[in-house]
Design an enzyme around this catalytic site. Structure first.
Site, PDB file in Angstrom:
ATOM      1  NE  ARG A  25      -7.871   4.630  -6.856  1.00  0.00           N
ATOM      2  CZ  ARG A  25      -8.670   3.766  -6.231  1.00  0.00           C
ATOM      3  NH1 ARG A  25      -8.859   3.867  -4.938  1.00  0.00           N
ATOM      4  NH2 ARG A  25      -9.285   2.820  -6.895  1.00  0.00           N
ATOM      5  CE  LYS A  68      -3.962   2.031   2.326  1.00  0.00           C
ATOM      6  NZ  LYS A  68      -3.514   3.382   2.082  1.00  0.00           N
ATOM      7  CG  PHE A  95      -3.460  -0.175  -7.793  1.00  0.00           C
ATOM      8  CD1 PHE A  95      -4.822  -0.136  -8.021  1.00  0.00           C
ATOM      9  CD2 PHE A  95      -2.838   0.951  -7.262  1.00  0.00           C
ATOM     10  CE1 PHE A  95      -5.561   0.989  -7.731  1.00  0.00           C
ATOM     11  CE2 PHE A  95      -3.578   2.095  -6.958  1.00  0.00           C
ATOM     12  CZ  PHE A  95      -4.942   2.110  -7.205  1.00  0.00           C
ATOM     13  CE  LYS A 119      -9.216   1.528   4.378  1.00  0.00           C
ATOM     14  NZ  LYS A 119      -9.672   2.730   3.711  1.00  0.00           N
TER      15      LYS A 119
HETATM   16  P1  ATP Z   1     -10.219   5.175   0.668  1.00  0.00           P
HETATM   17  O1  ATP Z   1      -9.521   5.339  -0.630  1.00  0.00           O
HETATM   18  O2  ATP Z   1     -10.381   3.743   1.078  1.00  0.00           O
HETATM   19  O3  ATP Z   1     -11.441   6.015   0.833  1.00  0.00           O
HETATM   20  P2  ATP Z   1      -8.099   6.655   1.719  1.00  0.00           P
HETATM   21  O4  ATP Z   1      -8.071   7.483   0.500  1.00  0.00           O
HETATM   22  O5  ATP Z   1      -7.989   7.307   3.043  1.00  0.00           O
HETATM   23  O6  ATP Z   1      -9.353   5.735   1.799  1.00  0.00           O
HETATM   24  P3  ATP Z   1      -6.765   4.409   2.394  1.00  0.00           P
HETATM   25  O7  ATP Z   1      -7.930   3.981   3.170  1.00  0.00           O
HETATM   26  O8  ATP Z   1      -5.562   4.704   3.170  1.00  0.00           O
HETATM   27  O9  ATP Z   1      -7.014   5.644   1.536  1.00  0.00           O
HETATM   28  O10 ATP Z   1      -6.478   3.279   1.279  1.00  0.00           O
HETATM   29  C1  ATP Z   1      -6.965   3.198  -0.019  1.00  0.00           C
HETATM   30  C2  ATP Z   1      -6.055   3.947  -0.987  1.00  0.00           C
HETATM   31  O11 ATP Z   1      -4.761   3.357  -1.023  1.00  0.00           O
HETATM   32  C3  ATP Z   1      -6.480   3.884  -2.437  1.00  0.00           C
HETATM   33  O12 ATP Z   1      -7.467   4.842  -2.719  1.00  0.00           O
HETATM   34  C4  ATP Z   1      -5.177   4.152  -3.189  1.00  0.00           C
HETATM   35  O13 ATP Z   1      -5.019   5.537  -3.395  1.00  0.00           O
HETATM   36  C5  ATP Z   1      -4.097   3.721  -2.223  1.00  0.00           C
HETATM   37  N1  ATP Z   1      -3.290   2.573  -2.668  1.00  0.00           N
HETATM   38  C6  ATP Z   1      -1.956   2.459  -2.441  1.00  0.00           C
HETATM   39  N2  ATP Z   1      -1.476   1.312  -2.901  1.00  0.00           N
HETATM   40  C7  ATP Z   1      -2.508   0.647  -3.443  1.00  0.00           C
HETATM   41  C8  ATP Z   1      -2.634  -0.628  -4.080  1.00  0.00           C
HETATM   42  N3  ATP Z   1      -1.611  -1.433  -4.247  1.00  0.00           N
HETATM   43  N4  ATP Z   1      -3.873  -0.990  -4.507  1.00  0.00           N
HETATM   44  C9  ATP Z   1      -4.928  -0.194  -4.324  1.00  0.00           C
HETATM   45  N5  ATP Z   1      -4.866   1.027  -3.739  1.00  0.00           N
HETATM   46  C10 ATP Z   1      -3.666   1.442  -3.291  1.00  0.00           C
END
Ligand code: ATP
Length: 575
Positions: free
Chosen positions: A256, A251, A340, A420
């Protein structure tokens, strides 16, 4: 022709109702009266926008200009308009009142159709360059000259971006289904269509012209998909229990990006689906080199530190999200995109394929450095998963995302297809993203900064309400306090946001636009907060502290009350 006066009358009606079902009926009756040329425009107006987010067309009308237009349409002076606004707290109400007592009546007024009003709004939004503010005021004044007081109220609220009907996307989707099918049977396919193109006006037009396309709606280049989202678990064991054998990816903590390519044309979109193409020429150049003629893929971008041979942390990576000095920044902070997922390939919509198949395509197509596959390993046991998680933390990453090998890509949905597992922040197990709805003045040491903390809310998509979850009074430096206070001052409103459920007072309410990430120790039940309320008790964060701003998220994408409830249950199960 659907008249804007009828639309305004329905808006007034909707404002009086609070139940989703009631709103849906009223709205469906209105949508039914629109024809194919009007429906897309009406839907945008309901969403409070003139175009889907990735087109980047904002109305850009500030209060000062709205005041000028109200003054010239009503015959009152700008000073009188402002005085009334101070009293009413809502420029829409002011427009309604003063236009009702117009000092001069326009020579000729014409009835305005909804399409006419929308087209005028679009002209206002598109006016740019020198003198554009005068042009905006001129168009807005013309609209107001033709408007009834009630129409003026909604025109003004709309151009200021404060329509605030409390009608969310789910209600609009339900209403479209009821308008066309007579019931909610079209809701699901409509929602999927919207999630894979993020353009509700486009979906509505398709529903009115070629309804058969909705059930089999395809992903297409240059219409960004709403991102698929990850659920959470709190241990390797619970992940394996849910997914069994799965793919475990690193992660990455960057931002993104969704990349669309067709022939020689490439566009990039952020998580919020804004067009970011001009910001990242390095990614665009690499995407152009790909052999695939048409492709949509997603990845997380991180800036690379050439000197030390590793990736920069989040803060440095964020230097790349800038409008100026792009060339220099791309040299200083070159990006790597960890790809990804792949959502479309040479005419084939890939979203229905399994992750296994999509991942195979990612590995086949991305072999470079700038565009490289995210690291992935297949695992079958909690022990293996834990090993990878520890590796990720040792590399300074945030954690891992485990992916269901058989799952399709579900745009815009938070599903257990992705789970996650994140590192903890001090005692905190997780963080939430919430929107600031109000703030407090400082006491004691903080008095000199006049800033005491933030009231933060999460979103309940079922009711369309914002629900408060924490009073955040720590985690800011002194400079941050000063700059937060300045930002929030500009967003102050005399009344609480209309879709806010609250049991707690603040010193000042603000427009719910500023998204922050908040860490906390645990979650408790509290009558002071309204998040996921049950039997008079809501959920509240204990020892909340500000981690950072989330400029990459809109209010629509903040943590939901259901997610907070789920975190609460995970925590309970643990203890
Ligand atoms: P969310 O996107 O779940 O609303 P968030 O933006 O706070 O929450 P996290 O909950 O920390 O983010 O985790 C999801 C995010 O992690 C994804 O939106 C993406 O941007 C990021 N990410 C990083 N590595 C990956 C991966 N290998 N596959 C998918 N997402 C990833």
């Amino acid at each position: 022709m659907l008249l804007f006066s009828d639309v305004a009358a329905v808006f007034e009606e909707i404002e009086k109702r609070s139940g989703r079902l009631e709103m849906t009926d009223v709205l469906a009756a209105l949508l039914k009266r629109a024809d194919a040329a009007e429906i897309g425009k009406l839907v945008y107006i309901l969403q409070g926008i003139v175009a889907p987010p990735y087109e980047g067309i904002d109305l850009g009308v500030g209060e000062r200009f709205a005041v000028a237009a109200i003054a010239s349409a009503s015959g009152y002076s700008a000073g009188e308009v402002e005085k009334n606004y101070k009293k009413s707290g809502d420029l829409g109400d002011t427009a309604q009142e003063l236009l009702g007592k117009r000092k001069q009546t326009a020579l000729m007024t014409q009835e305005m159709g909804v399409a006419y009003v929308y087209d005028a709004m679009l002209r206002i939004a598109k006016a740019g360059g020198t003198g554009s503010q005068d042009v905006k005021i001129k168009h807005l004044t013309e609209l107001l000259n033709n408007a009834s007081p009630l129409e003026a109220r909604y025109i003004i609220r709309f151009v200021l971006g404060r329509l605030r009907l409390g009608v969310g996307d789910p209600t609009i989707l339900d209403s479209l289904s009821v308008a066309k099918a007579g019931d909610r049977s079209m809701r699901e396919p409509l929602e999927r269509a919207y999630n894979v193109c993020s353009d509700m006006g486009y979906v509505a037009r398709a529903l009115y012209t070629e309804p058969e396309t909705i059930k089999d709606f395809h992903v297409q280049p240059f219409k960004p998909l709403m991102p698929a989202l990850a659920e959470r678990e709190d241990s390797p064991k619970s992940i394996i229990k849910r997914l069994d054998r799965c793919g475990v990816e690193m992660k990455y903590d960057g931002f993104r990006l969704q990349c669309h390519k067709s022939g020689g044309h490439v566009e990039l979109y952020s998580r919020k689906l804004e067009r970011m193409t001009d910001m990242f020429p390095d990614i665009v150049a690499e995407a152009k080199k790909l052999k695939a003629k048409g492709i949509i893929f997603e990845g997380e971008a991180l800036a690379y530190d050439r000197k030390n041979g590793r990736h920069f942390p989040f803060q440095q990576t964020m230097h790349r999200r800038r409008k100026h000095g792009i060339e220099e920044a791309s040299k200083e902070f070159p990006l790597n995109l960890f790809v990804f997922d792949i959502l479309y390939l040479d005419g084939t919509d890939m979203t229905g394929e399994s992750y296994r198949a999509r991942r195979a395509a990612v590995q086949r197509l991305f072999r470079g450095k700038v565009l490289q596959p995210s690291q992935m390993k297949l695992v079958s046991t909690a022990k293996e998963l834990k090993g990878i998680f520890n590796d990720a933390l040792a590399k300074g990453l945030e954690g891992i995302i485990a992916k269901d090998l058989d799952a399709p890509y579900t745009a815009g949905k938070r599903k257990f297809a992705w789970i996650k597992l994140k590192k903890s922040y001090g005692k905190a197990v997780d963080t939430i993203d919430g929107v600031v709805v109000g703030y407090y003045l400082g006491k004691g040491q903080r008095a000199e900064f006049e800033f005491g903390g933030l009231l933060v809310a999460v979103f309940n998509p079922d009711s369309g309400k914002l629900e408060t979850v924490a009073k955040v009074a720590s985690g800011f430096s002194e400079e941050e306090m000063v700059s937060l206070r300045e930002t929030l001052e500009r967003m102050k409103t005399p009344k609480p946001p209309p879709n806010l459920d609250y049991n707690i007072e603040v010193d000042y309410w603000v427009e719910p636009e500023y998204v922050v990430e908040v860490a906390f120790d645990d979650i408790t039940e509290s009558p002071n907060h309204t998040c996921a309320m049950r039997e008079g008790k809501g959920l509240a964060l204990r020892f909340p502290r500000l981690l950072r701003m989330r400029e990459d998220k809109t209010v629509k994408e903040i943590t939901t009350s259901d997610e907070v409830r789920r975190m609460f249950e995970l925590q309970r199960a643990k203890s």
